[in-house]
Design a protein around this motif. Structure first.
Motif, PDB file in Angstrom:
ATOM      1  N   PHE A   3       0.867  -1.211   0.212  1.00 57.60           N
ATOM      2  CA  PHE A   3       0.052   0.255   0.030  1.00 57.60           C
ATOM      3  C   PHE A   3       0.697   1.141   0.038  1.00 57.60           C
ATOM      4  O   PHE A   3       1.937   1.273   0.704  1.00 57.60           O
ATOM      5  CB  PHE A   3      -1.057   0.017   1.253  1.00 57.60           C
ATOM      6  N   ARG A   4       0.600   2.002  -0.905  1.00 54.57           N
ATOM      7  CA  ARG A   4       1.135   3.324  -1.003  1.00 54.57           C
ATOM      8  C   ARG A   4       0.458   4.652  -0.335  1.00 54.57           C
ATOM      9  O   ARG A   4      -0.838   4.502  -0.382  1.00 54.57           O
ATOM     10  CB  ARG A   4       1.677   3.542  -2.373  1.00 54.57           C
ATOM     11  N   SER A   5       1.020   5.590  -0.010  1.00 49.68           N
ATOM     12  CA  SER A   5       0.266   6.602   0.318  1.00 49.68           C
ATOM     13  C   SER A   5       1.180   8.068  -0.484  1.00 49.68           C
ATOM     14  O   SER A   5       2.053   7.939  -1.000  1.00 49.68           O
ATOM     15  CB  SER A   5       0.488   7.389   1.560  1.00 49.68           C
ATOM     16  N   ASN A   6       0.212   8.905  -0.715  1.00 51.29           N
ATOM     17  CA  ASN A   6       0.858  10.216  -1.421  1.00 51.29           C
ATOM     18  C   ASN A   6       1.434  11.247  -0.226  1.00 51.29           C
ATOM     19  O   ASN A   6       0.780  11.547   0.560  1.00 51.29           O
ATOM     20  CB  ASN A   6      -0.697  10.958  -1.874  1.00 51.29           C
ATOM     21  N   HIS A   7       2.465  11.719  -0.673  1.00 49.33           N
ATOM     22  CA  HIS A   7       3.254  12.687   0.229  1.00 49.33           C
ATOM     23  C   HIS A   7       3.779  13.904  -0.683  1.00 49.33           C
ATOM     24  O   HIS A   7       4.481  14.549  -0.332  1.00 49.33           O
ATOM     25  CB  HIS A   7       4.388  11.953   0.660  1.00 49.33           C
ATOM     26  N   THR A   8       3.115  14.081  -2.015  1.00 49.56           N
ATOM     27  CA  THR A   8       3.030  15.256  -2.815  1.00 49.56           C
ATOM     28  C   THR A   8       4.286  14.908  -3.621  1.00 49.56           C
ATOM     29  O   THR A   8       5.306  14.133  -3.389  1.00 49.56           O
ATOM     30  CB  THR A   8       3.353  16.603  -2.184  1.00 49.56           C
ATOM     31  N   TRP A   9       4.737  15.842  -4.596  1.00 47.75           N
ATOM     32  CA  TRP A   9       5.548  15.656  -5.587  1.00 47.75           C
ATOM     33  C   TRP A   9       6.649  16.230  -5.319  1.00 47.75           C
ATOM     34  O   TRP A   9       7.797  15.763  -5.343  1.00 47.75           O
ATOM     35  CB  TRP A   9       5.044  16.331  -6.862  1.00 47.75           C
ATOM     36  N   VAL A 132      -0.005  -2.652  12.571  1.00 47.97           N
ATOM     37  CA  VAL A 132      -0.758  -2.876  11.505  1.00 47.97           C
ATOM     38  C   VAL A 132      -0.497  -1.723  10.106  1.00 47.97           C
ATOM     39  O   VAL A 132       0.147  -0.750  10.782  1.00 47.97           O
ATOM     40  CB  VAL A 132      -2.284  -2.807  11.602  1.00 47.97           C
ATOM     41  N   THR A 133      -0.936  -2.019   8.925  1.00 49.28           N
ATOM     42  CA  THR A 133      -0.889  -0.809   8.170  1.00 49.28           C
ATOM     43  C   THR A 133      -1.874   0.157   8.112  1.00 49.28           C
ATOM     44  O   THR A 133      -2.828   0.033   9.206  1.00 49.28           O
ATOM     45  CB  THR A 133      -0.936  -1.347   6.716  1.00 49.28           C
ATOM     46  N   ILE A 134      -1.830   1.406   7.882  1.00 47.64           N
ATOM     47  CA  ILE A 134      -2.200   2.318   7.941  1.00 47.64           C
ATOM     48  C   ILE A 134      -3.711   2.362   7.253  1.00 47.64           C
ATOM     49  O   ILE A 134      -4.730   2.577   7.985  1.00 47.64           O
ATOM     50  CB  ILE A 134      -1.991   3.805   7.278  1.00 47.64           C
ATOM     51  N   SER A 135      -3.695   1.444   6.236  1.00 46.17           N
ATOM     52  CA  SER A 135      -5.033   1.118   5.639  1.00 46.17           C
ATOM     53  C   SER A 135      -5.747   0.088   6.569  1.00 46.17           C
ATOM     54  O   SER A 135      -7.252   0.442   6.606  1.00 46.17           O
ATOM     55  CB  SER A 135      -5.036   0.391   4.357  1.00 46.17           C
ATOM     56  N   THR A 136      -5.224  -0.682   7.215  1.00 45.78           N
ATOM     57  CA  THR A 136      -6.000  -1.559   8.442  1.00 45.78           C
ATOM     58  C   THR A 136      -6.497  -0.605   9.516  1.00 45.78           C
ATOM     59  O   THR A 136      -7.597  -0.877   9.955  1.00 45.78           O
ATOM     60  CB  THR A 136      -5.043  -2.613   8.976  1.00 45.78           C
ATOM     61  N   LEU A 137      -5.660   0.430   9.980  1.00 46.30           N
ATOM     62  CA  LEU A 137      -5.938   1.284  10.850  1.00 46.30           C
ATOM     63  C   LEU A 137      -7.394   2.151  10.530  1.00 46.30           C
ATOM     64  O   LEU A 137      -8.166   2.081  11.240  1.00 46.30           O
ATOM     65  CB  LEU A 137      -4.588   2.086  11.492  1.00 46.30           C
ATOM     66  N   LEU A 138      -7.086   2.544   9.383  1.00 48.73           N
ATOM     67  CA  LEU A 138      -8.330   3.365   8.914  1.00 48.73           C
ATOM     68  C   LEU A 138      -9.668   2.471   9.052  1.00 48.73           C
ATOM     69  O   LEU A 138     -10.616   3.022   9.058  1.00 48.73           O
ATOM     70  CB  LEU A 138      -8.070   4.092   7.473  1.00 48.73           C
TER      71      LEU A 138
END
Length: 145
Positions: A3-9, A132-138
């Protein structure tokens, strides 16, 4: 699946940028992540330096993102370079109450955090914590219907 997340360009302080620049920073990063990984990072987004305000959060929400923020900063991204022992101590000395539900900020690409992680993980798991991953936490925080 990774799983990836956006951290800006460009890793700019978005609170100091125009609305158009904020949108472009998030959109350009999203396009690059999708191109490289084939995965859309939505809804995970973290503002560079943790700098966000209501205006920036609204723009991110309108683009389909949810802001992820840490509760414990390992300080691995702050000069001077931290040793693995510093990082291990900074995290593992926290009480169980401080660590319960914590999101710990650590950066990839540096040797010290990579070297510290096995000891940190072993300590936390030995204390009964489940990582856990952030996705699981969310997902665990979504209201049940």
């Amino acid at each position: 699946m990774l799983f990836r997340s956006n951290h800006t360009w460009s890793h700019l302080n978005l609170t100091q940028q125009s609305d158009d620049v904020v949108r472009d920073e998030i959109a350009r990063a999203e396009a690059a992540i999708v191109q490289v990984s084939g995965q859309n990072p939505k809804p995970r987004w973290r503002a560079p330096y943790g700098e966000r305000d209501e205006r920036v959060l609204k723009i991110a929400r309108n683009l389909g993102y949810r802001s992820i923020y840490w509760t414990i900063d390992s300080l691995d991204g702050v000069e001077p370079v931290k040793t693995p022992l510093f990082l291990i101590d900074r995290i593992t000395r926290k009480s169980d109450a401080e660590l319960d539900g914590a999101i710990i900020l650590m950066h990839v690409g540096e040797k010290s955090p990579a070297d510290a992680l096995p000891a940190i993980i072993a300590n936390l798991q030995g204390r009964g914590f489940h990582l856990v991953t952030i996705s699981t936490l969310l997902k665990s925080q979504e209201p049940t219907r």
